[in-house]
Design a protein around this motif. Sequence first.
Motif, PDB file in Angstrom:
ATOM      1  N   PHE A   1      35.529  51.184  35.145  1.00  0.00           N
ATOM      2  CA  PHE A   1      36.007  50.121  35.501  1.00  0.00           C
ATOM      3  C   PHE A   1      35.515  49.075  35.227  1.00  0.00           C
ATOM      4  N   GLU A   2      36.024  47.963  35.365  1.00  0.00           N
ATOM      5  CA  GLU A   2      35.333  46.372  34.560  1.00  0.00           C
ATOM      6  C   GLU A   2      35.890  45.203  36.052  1.00  0.00           C
ATOM      7  N   GLN A   3      35.424  44.368  35.699  1.00  0.00           N
ATOM      8  CA  GLN A   3      36.401  43.090  36.175  1.00  0.00           C
ATOM      9  C   GLN A   3      37.787  42.965  36.664  1.00  0.00           C
TER      10      GLN A   3
ATOM     11  N   ASP B   1      39.532  45.019  35.634  1.00  0.00           N
ATOM     12  CA  ASP B   1      40.644  46.149  36.377  1.00  0.00           C
ATOM     13  C   ASP B   1      41.171  46.202  37.810  1.00  0.00           C
ATOM     14  N   ALA B   2      40.412  44.834  38.608  1.00  0.00           N
ATOM     15  CA  ALA B   2      40.285  44.832  40.118  1.00  0.00           C
ATOM     16  C   ALA B   2      41.796  44.290  40.816  1.00  0.00           C
TER      17      ALA B   2
ATOM     18  N   VAL C   1      43.185  48.456  40.197  1.00  0.00           N
ATOM     19  CA  VAL C   1      42.828  48.791  41.476  1.00  0.00           C
ATOM     20  C   VAL C   1      43.795  49.037  42.643  1.00  0.00           C
TER      21      VAL C   1
ATOM     22  N   VAL D   1      34.898  48.021  41.791  1.00  0.00           N
ATOM     23  CA  VAL D   1      34.871  47.154  40.135  1.00  0.00           C
ATOM     24  C   VAL D   1      33.696  46.372  39.119  1.00  0.00           C
TER      25      VAL D   1
ATOM     26  N   GLY E   1      31.198  50.496  41.455  1.00  0.00           N
ATOM     27  CA  GLY E   1      31.482  51.468  39.461  1.00  0.00           C
ATOM     28  C   GLY E   1      30.144  52.346  39.063  1.00  0.00           C
TER      29      GLY E   1
ATOM     30  N   GLY F   1      37.971  54.773  35.613  1.00  0.00           N
ATOM     31  CA  GLY F   1      39.298  54.459  34.760  1.00  0.00           C
ATOM     32  C   GLY F   1      40.540  55.188  33.735  1.00  0.00           C
TER      33      GLY F   1
ATOM     34  N   SER G   1      42.145  57.573  38.744  1.00  0.00           N
ATOM     35  CA  SER G   1      40.661  57.214  38.282  1.00  0.00           C
ATOM     36  C   SER G   1      40.399  58.479  38.603  1.00  0.00           C
TER      37      SER G   1
END
Length: 196
Positions: A16-18, A20-21, A24, A52, A56, A69, A80
């Motif tokens: 996951f990356e920022q 994706d917040a 999520v 994220v 993670g 993700g 996830s």
Amino acid sequence: MEPVTLSTERLRLRPFEQRDAEAVFAACQDAEIARWTTVPYPYARKHAEDFVVNIGPAGWRDGTLYTFGVFTPDGTLVGSTGLVNTARLYTPDRTAELGYWTAGGQRGRGYTVEAARAVVDWAFTSLGAERLEWYAHVGNEPSRAVARRLGFVMEGVHRARTVHRGERRDDWSASLLPSDWGRSGRTPYTATPPPP
């Protein structure tokens, strides 16, 4: 560990990356995710951002949690999946626990099995896992169906194993060994025959 990306026929699994917040956060509003998983409840944006941005990445860096993700080719979040309690991979146990959740609108398409199969394969081949464990609250039939489709062998019920939303819950448990997938592990294993 350096984060990795996995691909299947229909899916892309990446840490996951920022960015994706928001996805999520939206997925974790689902009542079934709250019912069966350990995500905070009620689930706020700050929980998604912390997951994220901090949890993670720290898990990958520290070797304690490898979370992916799961996305369709167009970038839609499916869910996830990943390995928890991964520190045990670096001991003679060579064991980790498989976990997963699926966004409400993505269920029933086989995505979770497909994604989890990729993570299991990666765990056995790249990480040298010799035992994968699965746990779910008793009654979580969809999660158990996924585990069974992956070849997990059901082992029993652990009474009052977890505290969920302030209440002790019984959990099902299962395991998957490399030999269940026709592979060998580093450590010899001789199954104990059942009692007469």
